[in-house]
Design an enzyme around this catalytic site. Structure first.
Site, PDB file in Angstrom:
ATOM      1  N   GLY A  17     134.011 -15.587  71.819  1.00  0.00           N
ATOM      2  CA  GLY A  17     134.730 -16.807  71.471  1.00  0.00           C
ATOM      3  C   GLY A  17     135.693 -17.328  72.521  1.00  0.00           C
ATOM      4  O   GLY A  17     136.586 -18.116  72.196  1.00  0.00           O
ATOM      5  N   ASN A  19     135.026 -19.494  74.825  1.00  0.00           N
ATOM      6  CA  ASN A  19     134.837 -20.944  74.971  1.00  0.00           C
ATOM      7  C   ASN A  19     135.447 -21.703  73.791  1.00  0.00           C
ATOM      8  O   ASN A  19     135.997 -22.792  73.973  1.00  0.00           O
ATOM      9  CB  ASN A  19     133.360 -21.286  75.154  1.00  0.00           C
ATOM     10  CG  ASN A  19     132.937 -21.132  76.601  1.00  0.00           C
ATOM     11  OD1 ASN A  19     133.326 -21.913  77.458  1.00  0.00           O
ATOM     12  ND2 ASN A  19     132.168 -20.082  76.879  1.00  0.00           N
ATOM     13  N   HIS A 114     126.010 -23.377  78.835  1.00  0.00           N
ATOM     14  CA  HIS A 114     125.101 -22.329  79.291  1.00  0.00           C
ATOM     15  C   HIS A 114     125.528 -21.885  80.691  1.00  0.00           C
ATOM     16  O   HIS A 114     125.847 -22.733  81.535  1.00  0.00           O
ATOM     17  CB  HIS A 114     123.666 -22.862  79.313  1.00  0.00           C
ATOM     18  CG  HIS A 114     122.667 -21.831  79.724  1.00  0.00           C
ATOM     19  ND1 HIS A 114     122.259 -20.815  78.880  1.00  0.00           N
ATOM     20  CD2 HIS A 114     122.032 -21.628  80.897  1.00  0.00           C
ATOM     21  CE1 HIS A 114     121.398 -20.037  79.526  1.00  0.00           C
ATOM     22  NE2 HIS A 114     121.246 -20.506  80.756  1.00  0.00           N
TER      23      HIS A 114
END
Ligand code: GRF
Length: 209
Positions: A17, A19, A114
């Site tokens: 988590g 991000n 990504h």
């Protein structure tokens, strides 16, 4: 978004988590016109849920095992995000591929981060793929999500050098630093109407902030 309004987003996270944290920090300090309405996870043990609770962000668990089909699970995930008021979904280390059932509920307002310069190295272990290939520049990508794996229209990218002595860990850390900068920037562009989900097969046109 009308001036002064905050774009409500849901972060979907299966793990660490960081991000989500970067998005939450940017929202909390008023750096981007958005707010994290909920963290939704398929993993009840995801540290992302703890991070959310610690900051007063609603944390919701939707487990795959509780649903008979992928469509029913995806519907429940979308229901959870919509019930929290989310108008944008930010995949933040969410380890499942979402079906069109989910994507249609948000009118394309689903984005992902990504850890590679897409279209290179989609899927799992992108940083290892980059090292194994021997590329000299790596990076991260924020893109709109479509039904494929890491294939949707690109919003923003950032690059980092690959150093001769890099390991998966050192390269991942260098990329992650850029991820935490890039993801809030992409949300800010969407909240400001500077980029929107394009029609199928089209590229995303980004206007400078
Ligand atoms: C990040 O590297 C992201 O790019 C990828 O999964 C990782 C999630 O990390 N999709 P975190 O859970 O946000 O810390």
């Amino acid at each position: 978004m009308p001036p002064g309004e905050l774009l409500p987003l849901a972060a979907l996270a299966s793990g660490r988590g960081s991000n989500f944290q970067a998005l939450q920090d940017a929202c909390a300090r008023g750096a981007i016109p958005a707010r994290v309405a909920a963290v939704v996870s398929d993993n009840p043990r995801a540290p992302a849920l703890e991070r959310a609770r610690a900051q007063g962000v609603p944390a919701v668990v939707v487990e795959r095992k509780d649903y008979a089909s992928r469509a029913a699970f995806d519907t429940a995930l979308a229901d959870a995000a919509l019930a929290a008021g989310a108008r944008l979904v930010c995949l933040a280390g969410f380890m499942r591929v979402l079906s069109p059932v989910f994507l249609e509920r948000f009118g394309g307002m689903v984005i992902n981060i990504h850890p590679s310069l897409l279209p290179a190295f989609p899927g799992l272990d992108a940083q290892k793929q980059a090292l194994d290939y021997g590329v000299k520049v790596a990076g991260c990508t924020v893109h709109f999500v479509d039904a494929g794996v890491d294939t949707g229209p690109i919003i923003l990218q950032a690059c980092v050098p690959v150093e001769p002595d890099d390991t998966v860990e050192t390269l991942s850390a260098r990329i992650l630093e850029q991820e935490h900068r890039l993801y809030p920037k992409a949300v800010a562009l969407i909240a400001a109407g500077k980029v929107a989900p394009p029609a199928a097969g089209r590229v995303a046109r980004v206007t400078a902030l």
